[in-house]
Motif scaffolding. Sequence first.
Motif, PDB file in Angstrom:
ATOM      1  N   THR A  34       0.961  -1.241  -0.001  1.00  0.00           N
ATOM      2  CA  THR A  34      -0.110   0.030  -0.128  1.00  0.00           C
ATOM      3  C   THR A  34       0.969   1.178   0.021  1.00  0.00           C
ATOM      4  O   THR A  34       1.687   1.547   0.690  1.00  0.00           O
ATOM      5  CB  THR A  34      -0.904   0.175   1.355  1.00  0.00           C
ATOM      6  OG1 THR A  34      -1.579  -1.138   1.360  1.00  0.00           O
ATOM      7  CG2 THR A  34      -1.761   1.274   1.264  1.00  0.00           C
ATOM      8  N   VAL A  35       0.701   2.129  -0.832  1.00  0.00           N
ATOM      9  CA  VAL A  35       1.110   3.641  -0.856  1.00  0.00           C
ATOM     10  C   VAL A  35       0.857   4.359   0.245  1.00  0.00           C
ATOM     11  O   VAL A  35      -0.316   4.514   0.463  1.00  0.00           O
ATOM     12  CB  VAL A  35       0.846   4.189  -2.222  1.00  0.00           C
ATOM     13  CG1 VAL A  35       1.646   5.459  -2.248  1.00  0.00           C
ATOM     14  CG2 VAL A  35       1.225   3.264  -3.347  1.00  0.00           C
ATOM     15  N   PRO A  36       1.888   4.759   1.074  1.00  0.00           N
ATOM     16  CA  PRO A  36       1.362   5.646   2.209  1.00  0.00           C
ATOM     17  C   PRO A  36       1.013   6.956   1.966  1.00  0.00           C
ATOM     18  O   PRO A  36       1.089   7.578   0.747  1.00  0.00           O
ATOM     19  CB  PRO A  36       2.749   5.460   2.969  1.00  0.00           C
ATOM     20  CG  PRO A  36       3.865   5.560   1.953  1.00  0.00           C
ATOM     21  CD  PRO A  36       3.353   4.594   0.838  1.00  0.00           C
ATOM     22  N   THR A  37       0.411   7.575   3.082  1.00  0.00           N
ATOM     23  CA  THR A  37      -0.092   8.917   3.117  1.00  0.00           C
ATOM     24  C   THR A  37       1.144   9.926   2.951  1.00  0.00           C
ATOM     25  O   THR A  37       2.084   9.404   3.603  1.00  0.00           O
ATOM     26  CB  THR A  37      -1.298   9.346   4.039  1.00  0.00           C
ATOM     27  OG1 THR A  37      -1.700  10.667   3.767  1.00  0.00           O
ATOM     28  CG2 THR A  37      -0.512   9.135   5.333  1.00  0.00           C
ATOM     29  N   VAL A  38       0.938  11.174   2.204  1.00  0.00           N
ATOM     30  CA  VAL A  38       2.045  11.945   2.101  1.00  0.00           C
ATOM     31  C   VAL A  38       1.587  13.317   2.756  1.00  0.00           C
ATOM     32  O   VAL A  38       2.648  14.402   2.913  1.00  0.00           O
ATOM     33  CB  VAL A  38       2.565  12.209   0.618  1.00  0.00           C
ATOM     34  CG1 VAL A  38       2.880  10.909   0.165  1.00  0.00           C
ATOM     35  CG2 VAL A  38       1.212  12.977   0.091  1.00  0.00           C
ATOM     36  N   ARG A  39       0.475  13.579   3.351  1.00  0.00           N
ATOM     37  CA  ARG A  39       0.081  14.742   3.817  1.00  0.00           C
ATOM     38  C   ARG A  39       0.879  15.102   5.045  1.00  0.00           C
ATOM     39  O   ARG A  39       1.103  14.302   6.116  1.00  0.00           O
ATOM     40  CB  ARG A  39      -1.234  14.849   3.980  1.00  0.00           C
ATOM     41  CG  ARG A  39      -2.233  14.975   2.845  1.00  0.00           C
ATOM     42  CD  ARG A  39      -3.627  15.051   3.236  1.00  0.00           C
ATOM     43  NE  ARG A  39      -4.070  16.467   3.621  1.00  0.00           N
ATOM     44  CZ  ARG A  39      -5.036  16.792   4.095  1.00  0.00           C
ATOM     45  NH1 ARG A  39      -5.974  16.217   4.214  1.00  0.00           N
ATOM     46  NH2 ARG A  39      -5.152  18.195   4.484  1.00  0.00           N
ATOM     47  N   VAL A  58       8.579  10.163   3.668  1.00  0.00           N
ATOM     48  CA  VAL A  58       7.697   9.169   2.589  1.00  0.00           C
ATOM     49  C   VAL A  58       8.575   8.246   1.913  1.00  0.00           C
ATOM     50  O   VAL A  58       8.313   7.179   1.792  1.00  0.00           O
ATOM     51  CB  VAL A  58       7.107  10.275   1.946  1.00  0.00           C
ATOM     52  CG1 VAL A  58       6.532   9.470   1.026  1.00  0.00           C
ATOM     53  CG2 VAL A  58       6.001  10.969   2.527  1.00  0.00           C
ATOM     54  N   LYS A 101      -1.075   7.350  -5.973  1.00  0.00           N
ATOM     55  CA  LYS A 101      -1.624   8.114  -4.797  1.00  0.00           C
ATOM     56  C   LYS A 101      -1.845   7.347  -3.603  1.00  0.00           C
ATOM     57  O   LYS A 101      -1.764   6.194  -3.850  1.00  0.00           O
ATOM     58  CB  LYS A 101      -3.210   8.872  -5.308  1.00  0.00           C
ATOM     59  CG  LYS A 101      -4.225   7.578  -5.599  1.00  0.00           C
ATOM     60  CD  LYS A 101      -5.466   8.339  -5.733  1.00  0.00           C
ATOM     61  CE  LYS A 101      -6.673   7.296  -6.088  1.00  0.00           C
ATOM     62  NZ  LYS A 101      -6.321   6.189  -6.851  1.00  0.00           N
ATOM     63  N   ALA A 102      -2.001   7.937  -2.211  1.00  0.00           N
ATOM     64  CA  ALA A 102      -1.781   7.211  -1.073  1.00  0.00           C
ATOM     65  C   ALA A 102      -3.187   6.290  -1.083  1.00  0.00           C
ATOM     66  O   ALA A 102      -4.194   6.548  -1.597  1.00  0.00           O
ATOM     67  CB  ALA A 102      -2.204   8.015   0.181  1.00  0.00           C
ATOM     68  N   GLY A 103      -2.619   5.133  -0.764  1.00  0.00           N
ATOM     69  CA  GLY A 103      -3.766   4.015  -0.692  1.00  0.00           C
ATOM     70  C   GLY A 103      -3.776   3.134  -1.789  1.00  0.00           C
ATOM     71  O   GLY A 103      -4.460   2.018  -1.739  1.00  0.00           O
TER      72      GLY A 103
END
Length: 280
Positions: A97-102, A109, A141-143
């Motif tokens: 899973t691609v992690p969140t970046v905010r 990241v 994108k994240a997720g």
Amino acid sequence: MAAQPPVPSPPRASETASDDGFAAFAANAGDAGTPPTVPAGNSATPPANPTGSAAAQPSAKRPRMKLIAAIIAVLVVLAGTGFGLAARKLEWIGPRTVPTVRYRTAAEVSRELETKGFLVKKKQMFNALGKGKCLGLVGVKAGDRLPKGTTVTVIESMGPGVPEGTVGSEPSRAETALLKMGVKVVEHEVVSEHPGKVAVTMPADGEPVRDTDDGIHIGVGITGDGIPVEIAGMGKDEAKTKLQQQGSTSRSSRVSPAERISARSSEPIPASACGSARPT
């Protein structure tokens, strides 16, 4: 008083049955043509499959062993399924899973992506966010769930600055991009060989903002008397040749972007930039 003779005990049932059976056996034995008959109550043949006998134990154990084997097989399947589900959830196997970046730095990241098995590339660009902040990802994108080894590009902020390609662009387009830097943007009019275009900027094209209070200055080209900013930025010999081609003579030396922006100004200018300016 005379002694009483002993009273004989009555015969037990087993003895009576035994005597009767023996008598019947003896009577039948006298008949030459008839085989002796064994009374039903005194049969010499042992009953078939007596309870608890050694012959019945193997057949009783077989269903029990099959049941145990079936239970073990089910437990093995359940254990394997559970491990597989857990491994996928923990992302030991399968897609990652691609992690969140905010609200995170590009370095954070990037480390998490590498830990998950992704290959990481970095792309830097100017932005109002602080230097080193993560601005996003390219193409994903994240997720998103992607195979291990997928290359993910992380966009890292270099802080506010003048993006490359600003010089030579339309003023409205340049202003739209520069206002995203979160600093003041001031527009100036300068004599240029390319009127209507952004002729010069300070900081220079592709450079970061070093004084956020002063912001960014852009010089928009106009026609008029004076030395064009393109020539003002040239070396002495190159500028002389250019001016001779245009039919005039002048001295010129290499000057800073601030001096180029203020080429048409008749007022004193600060060290940063001034000239005919209007904040945007």
